[in-house]
Design an enzyme around this catalytic site. Structure first.
Site, PDB file in Angstrom:
ATOM      1  N   HIS A 417       0.808  -1.212   0.000  1.00  0.00           N
ATOM      2  CA  HIS A 417       0.000   0.000   0.000  1.00  0.00           C
ATOM      3  C   HIS A 417       0.846   1.269   0.000  1.00  0.00           C
ATOM      4  O   HIS A 417       0.333   2.380  -0.221  1.00  0.00           O
ATOM      5  CB  HIS A 417      -0.927   0.005   1.214  1.00  0.00           C
ATOM      6  CG  HIS A 417      -2.291   0.557   0.918  1.00  0.00           C
ATOM      7  ND1 HIS A 417      -2.519   1.477  -0.080  1.00  0.00           N
ATOM      8  CD2 HIS A 417      -3.505   0.322   1.478  1.00  0.00           C
ATOM      9  CE1 HIS A 417      -3.796   1.794  -0.123  1.00  0.00           C
ATOM     10  NE2 HIS A 417      -4.427   1.103   0.813  1.00  0.00           N
ATOM     11  N   ASP A 421      -1.876   2.214  -4.905  1.00  0.00           N
ATOM     12  CA  ASP A 421      -3.130   2.697  -4.361  1.00  0.00           C
ATOM     13  C   ASP A 421      -4.231   1.666  -4.564  1.00  0.00           C
ATOM     14  O   ASP A 421      -4.189   0.868  -5.512  1.00  0.00           O
ATOM     15  CB  ASP A 421      -3.530   4.014  -5.041  1.00  0.00           C
ATOM     16  CG  ASP A 421      -2.572   5.150  -4.710  1.00  0.00           C
ATOM     17  OD1 ASP A 421      -1.979   5.100  -3.613  1.00  0.00           O
ATOM     18  OD2 ASP A 421      -2.436   6.063  -5.539  1.00  0.00           O
TER      19      ASP A 421
END
Length: 447
Positions: A417, A421
């Site tokens: 992450h 995204d």
């Protein structure tokens, strides 16, 4: 007669320490030049250490599972002539660097760990000064063990070998009671219950506490299992994972796969589901190149690759390995299938080279029939994405207003992450879904 000391060789690439994962000899054995003495594991591969001379083993310099410094004493041999023990002792006393006095021939890579960037083991390193000591001989067999010629491999089924590995037992020293001399599970049980030959026993045998009908086996975490544990811990510690699961209809894909195998299977080989998914990943990466990357979080640099070097997670008897299909973007599905089968075979036979087990840019993992309905795959650090395949289930689905039987499957994929995204990850998987649900698109090249 003299003593020849063989030191832990410098395997290169700045490696300062290695783990001793297996002995091929024991005290008292006669060895010849080029005979394999031990297996040692670095952060990147397991290599075999050959003997540069002929002689008789006097003492072993380390326990299985011990992390040893490059240049520390590995083994002592009694040889014809003066030997080299005096030269080695002198180098220790003067605190000079400890190069191998008589360098072993180049080691050969035979097996690799999960990836080329596995973390360095943190077990305390054996002191280089032990090269001036004579390590007491350790008995490698218990009373009643069947003696086998040096280098002879014991007979055992894959299940027995897997269990012995998990227990840390060297099958070379286990008495066999099978009809054709093979080792059975009962032989392993009997071996575990026997007391060690001495306090310095070199067998990596778990200590078992037996009371009435209860038994607790303490299993040492060594070798590849240790590297896997370190790799998984490092990946989860450093990478903030998030997993995205999507369902897809693979009915048309399975129909096409069946027809292609029927038409071309004899000439080109059979296709499993994985080459189709690999092809879909390659095509999707063209639209989402950020998935084909490795993140150097120490330098805070993302290395985005033009070529797709696809890691394919492979289960072996000794643990999980990730052989790499290089330039998967330049291969057709039959070539991907052939290379995947080859790499899985050499990995399971412990013959994969360091290059075959490192350098992946994105990974594909599957548990096959055991794939379950979803999973949370662990990213192969330092990559940023991994695509996981779950099992195919035929079940009723509403299609065009009618309830029909369709073959459904989930993709369970994890992403870093910090780099990827959530929207990009979802779109990437949706692109793969589109390609697999309309498999003709896999064969269309858009200019």
């Amino acid at each position: 007669m003299g003593i020849h000391i063989i030191k832990m060789p410098d395997i290169g690439e700045g490696i300062a320490e290695v783990e001793l994962v297996g002995w091929h000899v024991k005290a008292g054995d006669t060895v010849v030049e080029d005979q394999i003495l031990a297996d040692v594991m670095t952060d990147k591969a397991t290599v075999e250490v050959p003997s540069p001379v002929s002689g008789v083993v006097v003492a072993l310099g380390g326990e299985i599972g011990e992390v040893m410094a490059v240049g520390s004493e590995l083994i002592r041999l009694e040889v014809e002539g003066p030997g080299n023990a005096g030269l080695v002792s002198a180098s220790v006393e003067t605190a000079e660097a400890t190069p191998v006095v008589e360098a072993p021939k180049p080691v050969t890579a035979t097996q690799a760990s999960v990836t080329q960037d596995a973390p360095v083991a943190t077990t305390p390193v054996a002191s280089a000064t032990r090269s001036a000591q004579v390590i007491p001989m350790r008995s490698a067999a218990v009373q009643g063990a069947i003696a086998r010629p040096t280098g002879a491999k014991p007979l055992a089924s894959p299940a027995v070998r897997k269990r012995a590995w998990e227990l840390g037992i060297e099958l070379q020293y286990v008495p066999a009671s099978g009809p054709v001399g093979q080792i059975t599970h009962q032989d392993l049980d009997a071996y575990i219950r026997q007391p060690a030959a001495s306090a310095g026993d070199a067998r990596a045998v778990p200590r078992a506490t037996v009371h009435d009908d209860e038994r607790i086996d303490d299993i040492p975490v060594i070798g590849l299992r240790r590297k896997i544990a370190q790799k998984m811990q490092e990946a989860k510690r450093r990478i903030p994972h998030f997993t995205y699961v999507e369902e897809l209809d693979v009915t048309e894909l399975e129909n096409l796969r069946s027809k292609l195998n029927q038409e071309y299977g004899e000439d080109k080989g059979k296709l499993t589901l994985l080459p189709f998914i690999a092809r879909a990943m390659v095509l999707a990466i063209r639209d989402f190149p950020q998935m084909n990357a490795r993140y150097d979080d120490d330098a805070e640099i993302i290395h985005r690759y033009g070529a797709v070097h696809l890691g394919v997670a492979t289960q072996t008897e000794t643990g999980l390995m990730v052989p790499v299909v290089r330039h998967a973007d330049q291969l057709d599905m039959w070539q991907v299938a052939s290379e995947t089968v080859r790499l899985a075979r050499v990995a399971r036979e412990n013959r994969a080279t360091r290059d075959e087990l490192s350098g992946s840019t994105i990974t594909l993992t599957s548990l096959g029939p055991l794939g379950g309905i979803m999973a949370t795959p662990v990213i192969n650090h330092p990559e940023v994405a991994i695509v996981g395949v779950n099992r195919i289930v035929e079940r009723p689905v509403i299609k065009d207003g009618a309830v029909v039987a369709r073959k459904m499957m989930n993709l369970s994929s994890s992403f870093d992450h910090r780099v990827v995204d959530g929207m990009d990850a979802a779109q990437f998987i949706q692109r793969i879904r589109t390609l697999l649900e309309c498999p003709a698109l896999l064969f269309v090249e858009v200019l």
